[in-house]
Design a protein around this motif. Structure first.
Motif, PDB file in Angstrom:
ATOM      1  N   VAL A 184      -9.030   0.762  -1.683  1.00 10.36           N
ATOM      2  CA  VAL A 184      -9.423   1.155  -3.044  1.00 10.36           C
ATOM      3  C   VAL A 184      -8.195   1.286  -3.940  1.00 10.36           C
ATOM      4  N   ILE A 185      -7.185   1.991  -3.457  1.00  9.28           N
ATOM      5  CA  ILE A 185      -5.973   2.182  -4.262  1.00  9.28           C
ATOM      6  C   ILE A 185      -5.283   0.845  -4.514  1.00  9.28           C
ATOM      7  N   GLY A 186      -5.204   0.003  -3.487  1.00 10.78           N
ATOM      8  CA  GLY A 186      -4.585  -1.311  -3.660  1.00 10.78           C
ATOM      9  C   GLY A 186      -5.343  -2.176  -4.648  1.00 10.78           C
ATOM     10  N   SER A 187      -6.659  -2.135  -4.586  1.00 11.59           N
ATOM     11  CA  SER A 187      -7.470  -2.918  -5.526  1.00 11.59           C
ATOM     12  C   SER A 187      -7.269  -2.442  -6.956  1.00 11.59           C
ATOM     13  N   VAL A 222      -4.030  -3.230 -12.962  1.00  7.35           N
ATOM     14  CA  VAL A 222      -2.794  -3.547 -13.674  1.00  7.35           C
ATOM     15  C   VAL A 222      -2.856  -4.952 -14.247  1.00  7.35           C
ATOM     16  N   GLY A 223      -3.589  -5.833 -13.568  1.00  7.95           N
ATOM     17  CA  GLY A 223      -3.731  -7.203 -14.084  1.00  7.95           C
ATOM     18  C   GLY A 223      -4.444  -7.252 -15.419  1.00  7.95           C
ATOM     19  N   ASP A 264       1.886  -9.738 -15.609  1.00  3.99           N
ATOM     20  CA  ASP A 264       2.542 -10.841 -14.903  1.00  3.99           C
ATOM     21  C   ASP A 264       2.828 -10.488 -13.451  1.00  3.99           C
ATOM     22  N   ALA A 265       3.229  -9.249 -13.183  1.00  5.47           N
ATOM     23  CA  ALA A 265       3.491  -8.818 -11.817  1.00  5.47           C
ATOM     24  C   ALA A 265       2.205  -8.850 -10.985  1.00  5.47           C
ATOM     25  N   ALA A 266       1.103  -8.370 -11.552  1.00  6.24           N
ATOM     26  CA  ALA A 266      -0.167  -8.392 -10.832  1.00  6.24           C
ATOM     27  C   ALA A 266      -0.653  -9.823 -10.636  1.00  6.24           C
ATOM     28  N   HIS A 267      -0.434 -10.667 -11.634  1.00  6.51           N
ATOM     29  CA  HIS A 267      -0.834 -12.066 -11.552  1.00  6.51           C
ATOM     30  C   HIS A 267      -0.101 -12.762 -10.414  1.00  6.51           C
ATOM     31  N   ASP A 268       1.189 -12.548 -10.313  1.00  4.23           N
ATOM     32  CA  ASP A 268       1.973 -13.155  -9.238  1.00  4.23           C
ATOM     33  C   ASP A 268       1.543 -12.625  -7.879  1.00  4.23           C
ATOM     34  N   GLY A 303      -3.408 -15.264  -2.402  1.00  5.84           N
ATOM     35  CA  GLY A 303      -4.446 -16.281  -2.410  1.00  5.84           C
ATOM     36  C   GLY A 303      -5.682 -15.910  -3.191  1.00  5.84           C
ATOM     37  N   PHE A 304      -5.639 -14.850  -4.017  1.00  3.00           N
ATOM     38  CA  PHE A 304      -6.783 -14.480  -4.832  1.00  3.00           C
ATOM     39  C   PHE A 304      -6.855 -15.393  -6.055  1.00  3.00           C
ATOM     40  N   PRO A 305      -8.013 -15.956  -6.320  1.00  3.98           N
ATOM     41  CA  PRO A 305      -8.151 -16.725  -7.570  1.00  3.98           C
ATOM     42  C   PRO A 305      -8.234 -15.767  -8.751  1.00  3.98           C
TER      43      PRO A 305
END
Length: 59
Positions: free
Chosen positions: A26-29, A35-36, A45-49, A55-57
């Motif tokens: 939960v915390i990681g998600s 943040v994304g 940008d950090a969350a996007h990378d 491998g998440f689309p």
């Protein structure tokens, strides 16, 4: 001085590890996806990378 040692049953240990694992997910998600969607471009940008490295689309 006496020491009170409590031992947990196998079911209690598995339950405690399951709860800890679910809380970590939960915390990681929240960190990755929340943040994304933030307004800060650096956080986004950090969350996007990070999503791409796992491998998440995302688009």
């Amino acid at each position: 001085m006496s020491v009170n040692a409590q031992t947990l049953s196998l079911a209690d240990r598995i339950s405690a590890r399951t709860v800890a694992g679910l809380m970590a997910l939960v915390i990681g998600s929240i960190l990755v996806f929340g943040v994304g969607l933030a307004n800060s471009q650096t956080l986004h940008d950090a969350a996007h990378d990070t999503r791409h490295s796992y491998g998440f689309p995302c688009h």
